[in-house]
Design a protein around this motif. Structure first.
Motif, mmCIF file in Angstrom:
data_model
loop_
_atom_site.group_PDB
_atom_site.id
_atom_site.type_symbol
_atom_site.label_atom_id
_atom_site.label_comp_id
_atom_site.label_asym_id
_atom_site.label_seq_id
_atom_site.Cartn_x
_atom_site.Cartn_y
_atom_site.Cartn_z
ATOM 1 N N ALA A 75 27.878 -7.478 48.027
ATOM 2 C CA ALA A 75 27.252 -6.445 48.848
ATOM 3 C C ALA A 75 27.911 -5.448 48.710
ATOM 4 O O ALA A 75 27.280 -4.079 48.721
ATOM 5 C CB ALA A 75 27.427 -6.686 50.375
ATOM 6 N N ARG A 76 29.164 -5.039 48.305
ATOM 7 C CA ARG A 76 29.918 -3.552 48.350
ATOM 8 C C ARG A 76 29.531 -3.224 46.870
ATOM 9 O O ARG A 76 29.245 -1.898 46.630
ATOM 10 C CB ARG A 76 31.412 -3.958 48.383
ATOM 11 N N ALA A 77 29.284 -4.219 45.996
ATOM 12 C CA ALA A 77 28.870 -3.664 44.639
ATOM 13 C C ALA A 77 27.396 -3.053 44.755
ATOM 14 O O ALA A 77 27.219 -2.151 43.987
ATOM 15 C CB ALA A 77 28.906 -4.983 43.530
ATOM 16 N N ASP A 78 26.778 -3.763 45.433
ATOM 17 C CA ASP A 78 25.290 -3.053 45.579
ATOM 18 C C ASP A 78 25.147 -1.784 46.294
ATOM 19 O O ASP A 78 24.335 -0.698 45.769
ATOM 20 C CB ASP A 78 24.433 -4.220 46.428
ATOM 21 N N LEU A 79 25.996 -1.686 47.434
ATOM 22 C CA LEU A 79 26.166 -0.350 47.891
ATOM 23 C C LEU A 79 26.669 0.832 46.928
ATOM 24 O O LEU A 79 26.113 1.890 47.044
ATOM 25 C CB LEU A 79 27.116 -0.494 49.194
ATOM 26 N N ILE A 80 27.552 0.362 46.141
ATOM 27 C CA ILE A 80 28.013 1.503 45.097
ATOM 28 C C ILE A 80 26.844 1.747 44.220
ATOM 29 O O ILE A 80 26.846 2.962 43.996
ATOM 30 C CB ILE A 80 29.240 0.635 44.585
ATOM 31 N N ASN A 81 26.252 0.808 43.904
ATOM 32 C CA ASN A 81 25.024 0.990 42.639
ATOM 33 C C ASN A 81 24.067 2.017 43.530
ATOM 34 O O ASN A 81 23.496 2.775 42.905
ATOM 35 C CB ASN A 81 24.419 -0.200 42.215
ATOM 36 N N ARG A 82 23.787 1.575 44.873
ATOM 37 C CA ARG A 82 22.937 2.421 45.376
ATOM 38 C C ARG A 82 23.299 3.915 45.685
ATOM 39 O O ARG A 82 22.431 4.807 45.461
ATOM 40 C CB ARG A 82 22.859 1.935 46.876
ATOM 41 N N GLN A 120 23.097 -4.162 36.065
ATOM 42 C CA GLN A 120 22.641 -3.891 37.502
ATOM 43 C C GLN A 120 23.039 -2.361 37.774
ATOM 44 O O GLN A 120 22.528 -2.002 39.041
ATOM 45 C CB GLN A 120 23.448 -4.802 38.712
ATOM 46 N N TRP A 121 23.805 -1.831 36.851
ATOM 47 C CA TRP A 121 24.210 -0.356 37.222
ATOM 48 C C TRP A 121 22.914 0.371 37.077
ATOM 49 O O TRP A 121 21.947 -0.009 36.139
ATOM 50 C CB TRP A 121 25.098 0.072 36.125
ATOM 51 N N PRO A 122 22.590 1.301 37.707
ATOM 52 C CA PRO A 122 21.452 2.181 37.607
ATOM 53 C C PRO A 122 21.276 2.896 36.216
ATOM 54 O O PRO A 122 22.386 3.282 35.428
ATOM 55 C CB PRO A 122 21.759 3.507 38.549
#
Length: 426
Positions: free
Chosen positions: A187-194, A259-261
């Motif tokens: 979840a933290r990784a997803d938020l960083i990517n966001r 998953q990186w933008p």
């Protein structure tokens, strides 16, 4: 399960640790600082860190429920405090994204007092009721948010003065959520990517969610900052403290690079006192072999055990981009974040180091361990900024003048404390 406000020390992962740790150690060199302090600003043939000597700060806030966890749908804020060079010049600056770990989310002093009393009395029901108020998200009306993201302002200013654009993002929604273990790191990784996605759109097009959203952190007045075409999204560093240390390791793992933008390239990852899920069954979710990776831990950390360094070594097995471990003598867990530290007088702020009976000023992380002179809040943050700065300067700016600091051949803060440095051969 009752959620206690103090982080619980995680246990050593039982399988696969020793062999990996020995493998890394066999290809490593360890140094301990004993000599006097040595400066680190030697001429390197060029100045890789152009700086006006001054920095500025802005903030953005999309709302407490601007994003929702992919796993559960629970609300998470999209907020960040940004430190940047006052003069952005004509070139591009590397971006560093920082994230805090697990801590209370709401600065409810009455609930904090009630929780302390309940813990003393052994009243689990009262403890749970008070804890629910302190770990809610969003916070109840009239209850201030506990801004853990502001706890790294000292580091953000230091790095901005060296030429970086630095954003410290809020993760209170994740702290208040039901996700745990590997799901929490994900979840933290997803938020960083966001956040990286928003910065990529702003930098490349001067459009998107961040356009026109910056404000003065003190007054709330709108601030126009010309970040467009001045942020190098192909040269990004990330830093996570505590639970977010696991999050940034997950985000930078080889298996999650896809998953990186688009347009974003993470060139350096730092885990500060990381709280890993050491019982994970799939190390591929944390394995980093393609990105320079550094991990830090204090010898008086009362929240995260020494296994954090060995877990990181396991995750970095086979990394030839650069892997570094720093053990800071006399450092605890909370002092890395000013909001978690006693001098802030913030709710739940505490010194987590274990004192040594009969030896004032000495601390350790567990009974029977070798004690050290405990660092003050300011000293601990100074040392953290020195070594994190050296790491990011080396791998985001190409400043080879930092190599001897990162290998432990030179110790710029030896007058303050010892730092054991272990670096894998490159």
């Amino acid at each position: 399960m009752l959620k206690r406000h103090k982080r619980t020390r995680v246990s050593v992962r039982l399988l696969g640790l020793s062999a990996a740790a020995l493998s890394v150690a066999a290809a490593a060199f360890t140094y301990t600082s004993m000599a006097g302090a040595v400066g680190v600003n030697e001429a390197t043939g060029r100045n890789p860190v152009p700086s006006s000597g001054t920095t500025k700060t802005v903030r953005y806030d999309m709302g407490d429920a601007a994003w929702h966890l992919p796993q559960t749908g629970e609300p998470v804020e999209l907020t960040g405090v940004v430190h940047y060079p006052a003069d952005l010049g004509t070139g591009r600056h590397p971006l560093i994204v920082m994230m805090h770990g697990l801590h209370d989310t709401c600065a409810d002093r009455k609930a904090d007092a009630a929780r302390t009393a309940a813990e003393h009395d052994g009243d689990d029901a009262a403890y749970e009721a008070a804890n629910a108020k302190l770990s809610a998200w969003p916070c109840a009306s009239g209850t201030p948010v506990l801004h853990s993201d502001r706890g790294y302002d000292y580091l953000g200013r230091k790095l901005a003065d060296q030429g970086f654009v630095v954003v410290s993002v809020g993760a209170n929604g994740i702290n208040a959520s039901s996700v745990w273990g590997d799901d929490n790191a994900a979840a933290r990784a997803d938020l960083i990517n966001r956040h990286l996605r928003m910065w990529q759109e702003l930098s490349s097009k001067d459009k998107g969610e961040l356009a026109g959203k910056f404000t003065d952190p003190a007054t709330g007045a709108a601030r126009r900052v010309g970040f467009a075409h001045h942020v190098d999204m192909g040269n990004v560093g990330i830093m996570g403290h505590s639970r977010a240390g696991a999050g940034v390791t997950w985000q930078a793992a080889d298996s999650h690079r896809g998953q990186w933008p688009k347009g974003v390239d993470v060139k350096a990852v730092a885990a500060l006192a990381p709280a890993y899920n050491v019982m994970t069954e799939d190390m591929s979710n944390y394995t980093i072999t393609k990105t320079p990776f550094a991990t830090f831990r204090g010898t008086c950390d009362g929240q995260v055990g020494g296994e954090a360094l060995w877990f990181a070594a396991d995750a970095a097995k086979g990394n030839r981009s650069g892997f570094y471990r720093f053990a800071i003598h006399g450092a605890n867990h909370n002092y890395f974040n000013t909001q978690w530290s006693p001098q802030s007088r913030q709710v739940a702020a505490a010194d987590d180091a274990m004192p040594v009976e009969g030896h004032p000023g000495q601390c350790t992380d567990r009974e029977g361990a070798t004690p050290a002179r405990q660092l003050t809040e300011r000293q601990q943050r100074h040392v953290a900024a020195t070594y994190l700065g050296a790491f990011f300067r080396r791998h985001l700016l190409g400043d080879t003048g930092q190599d001897q600091v990162l290998t432990g051949a030179r110790h710029p803060d030896a007058a303050i404390t010892e730092v054991d440095v272990t670096t894998a051969a490159r």
